[in-house]
Design an enzyme around this catalytic site. Structure first.
Site, mmCIF file in Angstrom:
data_model
loop_
_atom_site.group_PDB
_atom_site.id
_atom_site.type_symbol
_atom_site.label_atom_id
_atom_site.label_comp_id
_atom_site.label_asym_id
_atom_site.label_seq_id
_atom_site.Cartn_x
_atom_site.Cartn_y
_atom_site.Cartn_z
ATOM 1 N N ASP A 49 0.837 -1.207 0.000
ATOM 2 C CA ASP A 49 0.000 0.000 0.000
ATOM 3 C C ASP A 49 0.873 1.260 0.000
ATOM 4 O OD1 ASP A 49 0.872 -0.174 2.612
ATOM 5 O OD2 ASP A 49 -1.086 0.237 3.515
ATOM 6 N N SER A 50 2.193 1.086 0.055
ATOM 7 C CA SER A 50 3.112 2.215 -0.161
ATOM 8 C C SER A 50 2.846 2.849 -1.524
ATOM 9 C CB SER A 50 4.568 1.751 -0.061
ATOM 10 O OG SER A 50 4.795 0.623 -0.887
ATOM 11 N N ASP A 88 -1.161 -6.139 -0.153
ATOM 12 C CA ASP A 88 -1.399 -5.452 1.121
ATOM 13 C C ASP A 88 -2.872 -5.119 1.299
ATOM 14 O OD1 ASP A 88 0.513 -4.886 3.031
ATOM 15 O OD2 ASP A 88 1.271 -3.098 2.021
ATOM 16 N N LYS A 118 -1.270 -9.263 3.070
ATOM 17 C CA LYS A 118 -0.485 -8.788 4.215
ATOM 18 C C LYS A 118 -1.321 -7.779 4.982
ATOM 19 C CE LYS A 118 3.169 -5.782 3.923
ATOM 20 N NZ LYS A 118 2.669 -4.654 4.746
ATOM 21 N N GLU A 120 -1.221 -5.228 8.728
ATOM 22 C CA GLU A 120 -0.381 -4.677 9.785
ATOM 23 C C GLU A 120 -0.987 -4.945 11.157
ATOM 24 O OE1 GLU A 120 0.427 -0.526 9.054
ATOM 25 O OE2 GLU A 120 1.196 -0.924 7.028
ATOM 26 N N GLU A 187 9.556 -4.197 10.415
ATOM 27 C CA GLU A 187 10.004 -2.917 9.819
ATOM 28 C C GLU A 187 10.483 -1.938 10.879
ATOM 29 O OE1 GLU A 187 7.322 -1.069 7.020
ATOM 30 O OE2 GLU A 187 8.526 0.772 6.949
HETATM 31 O O1 KIV Z 1 3.577 -1.081 1.638
HETATM 32 C C1 KIV Z 1 4.714 -1.551 1.508
HETATM 33 O O2 KIV Z 1 5.382 -1.374 0.484
HETATM 34 C C2 KIV Z 1 5.246 -2.338 2.621
HETATM 35 C C3 KIV Z 1 6.675 -2.744 2.561
HETATM 36 C C4 KIV Z 1 7.565 -1.582 2.640
HETATM 37 C C5 KIV Z 1 7.007 -3.765 3.571
HETATM 38 O O3 KIV Z 1 4.549 -2.628 3.525
#
Ligand code: KIV
Length: 275
Positions: A49-50, A88, A118, A120, A187
């Site tokens: 989600d970055s 994510d 994924k 958090e 992280e």
């Molecule tokens: O959103 C993302 O790219 C991430 C990674 C940096 C682990 O969670």
């Protein structure tokens, strides 16, 4: 199996078996083109989600939606046939209840065909992770500096600096591992904590700003190729300066258009010489 090449896609189970062996290589991808470029060289691709910050210019990941993750997840899957692709879950799509998480995660998996999701969080997400895993959704967890909690942390700050904070992160990692997470992204934590978590849990740790002793490493691809200049966390190493290459290419194009040297005869159809 991919029809074209008979390539077998790496599964999260394969990666669980790599615990304590050769390091697991992970990168992010948000698009088909980047996915195609990295697929042969990595074990796991994360549609992170970055992308909210890197592609859309948001100041955090909080504005990313499930629809955005699905659109980018589909694109990444089109470009990849070997790597394990994980998508994510964005902020607000899984925290409220295990049922809500299942609805959104199952939609992401069904529409993108990715290998898992994924999310958090630590102790507080353990019940949800267990609920998802028991219903066939492989989960990668994410502890330590969890960017969706940026406001609670007061900024993107490394975590686990006091003994108490370190113990909380170890408890988070243990809780999500016991709940059935297949791997854990760790992280932005103090290096010894990355080592300790890797030693104390039985699923692979994927470090980003954690420790070289983690079972794998992940970076945002745009960070490592120098295409995201907004900020550079301490844990990023640039392996290329693509921003400079793009600027040079664009200036070259601009100069040739102004000089009428582009397009050249070889770029034209039925070119008959100077007019
Ligand atoms: O959103 C993302 O790219 C991430 C990674 C940096 C682990 O969670």
């Amino acid at each position: 199996m991919s029809k074209a090449t008979n390539t077998r896609r790496i599964t999260l189970t394969d990666l669980v078996d790599r615990k304590g062996q050769d390091p697991i290589v992970c990168l992010t991808a948000y698009t088909t083109s980047i996915s195609r470029l990295i697929d042969d060289h990595v074990d796991l691709i994360l549609v992170g989600d970055s992308l909210g910050m890197v592609l859309y210019g948001m100041d955090s990941t909080l504005g990313v939606t499930v629809d955005m993750m699905i659109a980018h997840g589909k694109g990444v899957m089109r470009g990849s046939e070997k790597a394990c692709v994980i998508v994510d879950m964005p902020f607000g799509s899984y925290e409220e209840s295990p049922e809500m998480a299942f609805r959104n995660c199952s939609r992401v998996m069904a529409e993108t065909r990715c290998s898992g999701v994924k999310l958090e969080g630590g102790v507080e997400m353990a019940e949800t992770i267990s609920f998802l895993v028991k219903r066939g959704i492989p989960v990668v967890a994410h502890v330590g500096l969890t960017p969706q909690s940026v406001h609670a942390f007061g900024g993107f700050k490394s975590q686990g600096k006091t003994d108490e904070a370190a113990e909380r992160i170890v408890a988070d990692a243990k809780a999500v591992a016991e709940a059935g997470a297949s791997a854990i992204v760790v992280e932005g934590v103090m290096e010894p904590l990355g080592v300790r978590i890797t030693e104390e849990i039985n699923v692979p740790t994927i470090g980003i700003g954690a420790s070289p002793q983690c079972d794998g490493q992940i970076l945002v691809t745009e960070d490592l190729i120098g295409l995201f200049a907004e900020f550079k966390p301490k844990f990023v190493k640039r392996y290329a300066q693509m921003d400079e290459m793009i600027t040079t290419a664009v200036i070259g194009y601009k100069d040739e258009v102004r000089a009428r040297t582009f397009p050249a005869p070889e770029h034209c159809f039925g070119f008959k010489g100077d007019k």
